[in-house]
Design a protein around this motif. Structure first.
Motif, PDB file in Angstrom:
ATOM      1  N   VAL A 233       3.793   3.645   0.302  1.00  0.00           N
ATOM      2  CA  VAL A 233       2.681   4.309  -0.387  1.00  0.00           C
ATOM      3  C   VAL A 233       1.350   3.737   0.079  1.00  0.00           C
ATOM      4  CG1 VAL A 233       1.575   4.656  -2.623  1.00  0.00           C
ATOM      5  CG2 VAL A 233       4.038   4.982  -2.411  1.00  0.00           C
ATOM      6  N   LEU A 234       1.285   2.419   0.232  1.00  0.00           N
ATOM      7  CA  LEU A 234       0.043   1.802   0.708  1.00  0.00           C
ATOM      8  C   LEU A 234      -0.254   2.213   2.150  1.00  0.00           C
ATOM      9  CD1 LEU A 234       0.493  -1.806  -0.729  1.00  0.00           C
ATOM     10  CD2 LEU A 234      -1.076  -0.054  -1.558  1.00  0.00           C
ATOM     11  N   ALA A 235       0.758   2.143   3.010  1.00  0.00           N
ATOM     12  CA  ALA A 235       0.545   2.436   4.431  1.00  0.00           C
ATOM     13  C   ALA A 235       0.104   3.871   4.654  1.00  0.00           C
ATOM     14  CB  ALA A 235       1.821   2.139   5.214  1.00  0.00           C
ATOM     15  N   VAL A 236       0.677   4.825   3.921  1.00  0.00           N
ATOM     16  CA  VAL A 236       0.329   6.224   4.140  1.00  0.00           C
ATOM     17  C   VAL A 236      -1.108   6.512   3.690  1.00  0.00           C
ATOM     18  CG1 VAL A 236       0.981   7.305   1.939  1.00  0.00           C
ATOM     19  CG2 VAL A 236       1.411   8.515   4.090  1.00  0.00           C
ATOM     20  N   ASN A 237      -1.688   5.594   2.899  1.00  0.00           N
ATOM     21  CA  ASN A 237      -3.073   5.723   2.471  1.00  0.00           C
ATOM     22  C   ASN A 237      -4.029   4.918   3.354  1.00  0.00           C
ATOM     23  OD1 ASN A 237      -3.480   7.377  -0.121  1.00  0.00           O
ATOM     24  ND2 ASN A 237      -1.657   6.168  -0.610  1.00  0.00           N
ATOM     25  N   GLY A 238      -3.530   4.456   4.504  1.00  0.00           N
ATOM     26  CA  GLY A 238      -4.401   3.774   5.454  1.00  0.00           C
ATOM     27  C   GLY A 238      -4.655   2.315   5.143  1.00  0.00           C
ATOM     28  N   VAL A 239      -3.885   1.728   4.228  1.00  0.00           N
ATOM     29  CA  VAL A 239      -4.050   0.319   3.875  1.00  0.00           C
ATOM     30  C   VAL A 239      -3.262  -0.535   4.859  1.00  0.00           C
ATOM     31  CG1 VAL A 239      -3.738  -1.415   2.066  1.00  0.00           C
ATOM     32  CG2 VAL A 239      -4.335   0.939   1.458  1.00  0.00           C
ATOM     33  N   GLU A 240      -3.861  -1.633   5.325  1.00  0.00           N
ATOM     34  CA  GLU A 240      -3.165  -2.574   6.206  1.00  0.00           C
ATOM     35  C   GLU A 240      -2.264  -3.463   5.359  1.00  0.00           C
ATOM     36  OE1 GLU A 240      -3.987  -6.364   9.196  1.00  0.00           O
ATOM     37  OE2 GLU A 240      -5.675  -5.093   8.562  1.00  0.00           O
ATOM     38  N   VAL A 241      -0.971  -3.322   5.536  1.00  0.00           N
ATOM     39  CA  VAL A 241      -0.004  -4.055   4.725  1.00  0.00           C
ATOM     40  C   VAL A 241       0.285  -5.398   5.387  1.00  0.00           C
ATOM     41  CG1 VAL A 241       2.348  -4.047   3.835  1.00  0.00           C
ATOM     42  CG2 VAL A 241       1.011  -1.938   3.821  1.00  0.00           C
ATOM     43  N   VAL A 242       0.111  -6.488   4.618  1.00  0.00           N
ATOM     44  CA  VAL A 242       0.351  -7.844   5.114  1.00  0.00           C
ATOM     45  C   VAL A 242       1.511  -8.449   4.335  1.00  0.00           C
ATOM     46  CG1 VAL A 242      -0.623 -10.144   5.474  1.00  0.00           C
ATOM     47  CG2 VAL A 242      -2.096  -8.108   5.661  1.00  0.00           C
ATOM     48  N   PRO A 243       2.682  -8.614   4.967  1.00  0.00           N
ATOM     49  CA  PRO A 243       3.820  -9.211   4.266  1.00  0.00           C
ATOM     50  C   PRO A 243       3.632 -10.714   4.084  1.00  0.00           C
ATOM     51  CG  PRO A 243       4.407  -8.734   6.541  1.00  0.00           C
ATOM     52  CD  PRO A 243       3.023  -8.194   6.338  1.00  0.00           C
TER      53      PRO A 243
END
Length: 510
Positions: A233-243
Motif C-alpha cells: 500500500v505504501l509503495a503503490v503511493n510512491g512512498v520509499e519503503v525502508v525495511p
C-alpha cells in the motif's frame, strides 16, 4: 418466476421465428454456449423446470438437451444434473471467431502502469482465504449471528433515513463513541469520538494515510520481516519503503549515519509483531516515541490482534503511553469478529483528524450505516467483550495443542518465539528447506500456510511456515498437522538431512 438463464433462453427464442420449436431451442442454447453467455461448467435447469419457465413441453427441452449432449456441448452427471462441458467442441462460426480475434488483438494494446505492474509483481494475496492453518483469519463459525441479527432487526425497524445515505465525519458517531469507551478500558487508548475514522479495512486506512501524509519519495520504516500489505500500500503511493530489522524486542531503529533521512512514517505491530510474534517492550516503545517526536515522524501502530493475549496483561498501546503521542492507532474487527465485515478504524491525532476524515469522504465515501449501528450496539451491550473472552479461551487451547504436536513430532526448536498471543505462530525451518516450495506442496494437499521468507523485503534471514491455528479445533490438531510432518520429513530427506530431524536452528537475527 424465471431464472436468469431462463430469461436468456426465452429472449433468444423470441428472436427466432422459423423452424420447429425443439430446433429453435437447440439453436438458442447452442448459440449461448458458443459465445460464452452460458459459461462452461454451468449447471442447467432440470428439463422439467426449464420447460415450465419457457411454457413448452418437457419433451421439447429433452430433445434439445439430448442433441447438445450428443454433440459434446453438455454432460450429464449422475445425481447432480446437466452441465455445460468444460471443453467445448470447436464449431463456433468463423465470422464470430474472427470478431473475437479482432477484439482480443485490440485489447492487447492496453497496458498497466509501471506502478500497477510493480504492485502485482509483489502481490501476496492468496486465492484461498479460509481453511486449516490459514493465517490471519479467525474461526468465524463461533460468531454469534443470532445476537447480531436480533440487534440488526431491532435497529432496522427504526432506522433513520439519513443512515441509508453516505456516512459523515468518518463514520457513524454511535460506533465512534462505543470505540472510545472500549479502547480506553481495554487498550489504554486516549481519544474522543471526533478522532476516530471508520474505514473499510486496514488497507484502506493505510491508503488514505499514505496519500495525505506522504509526498512521493518520502520514507516510511516498515518491519523486516513484516506484513506485505503495509509494504505494498505504501509503495503503490510512491512512498520509499525502508525495511528495519526486527529483533526479540520488535523493530530496532538503526543508528543515524551521514546519509540518514528521518522517516515520515514508522509502521509497527508492537503488541504482536507480524509475522514473528515478538512483543515490543516498554523501553523500546518509549524510545520509539522519543525518536518520532525529535524527527517529526508519525508512528502507525497496527494493533491487529491485541485482544488475544493468553497469559500476561498486554502492554498499553503506544498511543496512550504519553499525552498527544505522535501515533496513529489502527484497529480492526476482522480478527475478533469476521473479515468479511470489512470494518476497521484509525485513531487520529486531534490536529489531523478533520482533514484526514474529509479526505476519506472525498476518496471513498463512507456507508454501511446499518452495519455500523449494529456493531455499535453489539459493543455497548457487552456482546463484543463476551465474544472476545470466549474466543480467547478457544484460541488459547488451540495454540497450546499446536505447540504440543510440533514439539512431539518435530522438536521444541521448531517453534519460533513463544509469545503466547495472537492467531498464528511460526514453524521454524532449517535453512536447507525451501519454505516457498514446501508451502506450495502443502496447498496441493489442502493445507494452507504462508512461507516466512516472502515476508522479507530483502534476502530472507529465516525460513519458516506461518501457521494460523484459529480455524483448527484442538482435538483435530494432530491429524491436521500430519501432512506438514510428512512433507517436511520428505523435504529433509531430499535435502540430505534425514538424520537431522531435530536440527540446530540459528538464532533470530539481531
Amino acid at each position: 418466476m424465471r431464472s436468469l438463464l431462463g430469461d436468456l433462453v426465452a429472449h433468444r427464442l423470441n428472436q427466432m421465428t422459423s423452424g420447429a420449436l425443439s430446433k429453435r431451442l437447440y439453436d438458442a442454447l447452442q448459440n449461448a454456449i458458443q459465445h460464452g453467455a452460458i459459461a462452461p461448467g454451468t449447471r442447467l435447469p432440470a428439463s422439467r423446470d426449464l420447460a415450465t419457465e419457457l411454457g413448452v413441453s418437457r419433451n421439447t427441452v429433452l430433445a434439445a438437451y439430448e442433441q447438445l449432449q450428443s454433440e459434446g456441448y453438455l454432460q450429464t452427471r449422475t445425481g447432480s444434473g446437466t452441465f455445460v462441458s468444460e471443453k467445448l467442441p470447436d464449431s463456433a462460426p468463423a465470422v464470430e471467431a474472427s470478431s473475437v480475434k479482432a477484439k482480443t488483438s485490440s485489447l492487447s494494446h492496453y497496458r498497466l502502469s509501471r506502478r500497477g505492474d510493480r504492485l502485482l509483481s509483489r502481490s501476496r494475496a492468496g486465492a484461498h482465504q479460509w481453511g486449516a492453518f490459514m493465517p490471519g483469519v479467525p474461526d468465524v463459525s463461533h460468531f454469534p449471528q443470532d445476537i447480531w441479527r436480533k440487534i440488526e432487526r431491532r435497529l432496522h425497524n427504526r432506522l433513520p433515513m439519513a443512515s441509508l445515505s453516505y456516512s459523515q465525519h468518518g463514520g457513524y458517531v454511535q460506533l465512534q463513541q462505543a470505540l472510545v469507551e472500549y479502547l480506553h478500558v481495554v487498550r489504554s487508548v486516549n481519544c474522543s469520538a471526533d478522532q476516530i475514522l471508520i474505514t473499510a479495512g486496514t488497507h484502506q486506512a493505510l491508503d488514505v494515510l499514505a496519500k495525505m501524509l506522504c509526498d512521493s519519495g518520502d520514507r516510511a520504516w516498515i518491519e523486516e520481516p513484516g506484513y506485505w500489505g503495509i509494504r505494498n500500500v505504501l509503495a503503490v503511493n510512491g512512498v520509499e519503503v525502508v525495511p528495519v530489522p526486527v529483533d526479540d524486542n520488535g523493530l530496532n531503529p538503526p543508528l543515524p549515519d551521514a546519509d540518514f533521512r528521518p522517516p515520515r512514517l514508522i509502521c509497527v505491530t508492537p503488541s504482536h509483531q507480524y509475522p514473528l510474534g515478538v512483543v515490543m517492550g516498554l523501553e523500546r516503545r518509549q524510545a520509539l516515541l522519543t525518536l518520532a517526536r525529535e524527527w517529526g515522524s508519525l508512528i502507525i501502530e497496527d494493533d491487529y490482534d491485541s485482544e488475544f493475549r493468553f497469559a500476561e496483561t498486554p502492554i498499553p498501546a503506544l498511543q496512550g503511553l504519553v499525552p498527544d503521542a505522535p501515533v496513529i492507532y489502527l484497529g480492526t474487527f476482522s480478527k475478533t469478529l469476521y473479515p468479511g465485515l470489512r470494518i476497521s478504524y484509525a485513531v487520529l491525532p486531534k490536529a489531523l483528524a478533520p482533514r484526514i476524515k474529509m479526505a476519506h469522504s472525498e476518496l471513498y465515501r463512507g456507508g454501511n450505516g446499518l452495519t455500523q449501528l449494529t456493531l455499535a450496539a453489539f459493543i455497548r451491550e457487552g456482546h463484543y467483550a463476551a465474544h472476545v473472552r470466549r474466543m480467547r479461551q478457544i484460541y488459547s487451547k488451540r495454540r497450546q495443542a499446536l505447540i504440543e504436536v510440533i514439539e512431539r513430532e518435530l522438536g521444541p526448536e521448531y517453534v519460533m518465539h513463544h509469545s503466547n498471543a495472537g492467531l498464528h505462530l511460526v514453524l521454524a525451518l532449517p535453512d536447507s528447506i525451501d519454505d516457498v516450495a514446501l508451502s506450495a506442496e502443502l496447498e496441493q494437499k489442502g493445507v494452507l500456510t504462508r512461507p516466512l521468507s516472502l515476508y522479507y523485503t530483502a534476502a530472507a534471514q529465516r525460513r519458516g511456515l506461518i501457521l494460523g491455528y484459529a480455524c483448527v479445533e484442538a482435538e483435530a490438531m494432530a491429524a491436521t498437522f500430519a501432512p506438514i510432518v510428512a512433507s517436511l520429513t520428505s523435504s529433509l530427506h531430499q535435502a540430505g538431512a534425514a538424520a537431522l530431524l531435530h536440527p540446530e536452528l540459528p538464532d533470530p537475527p539481531a
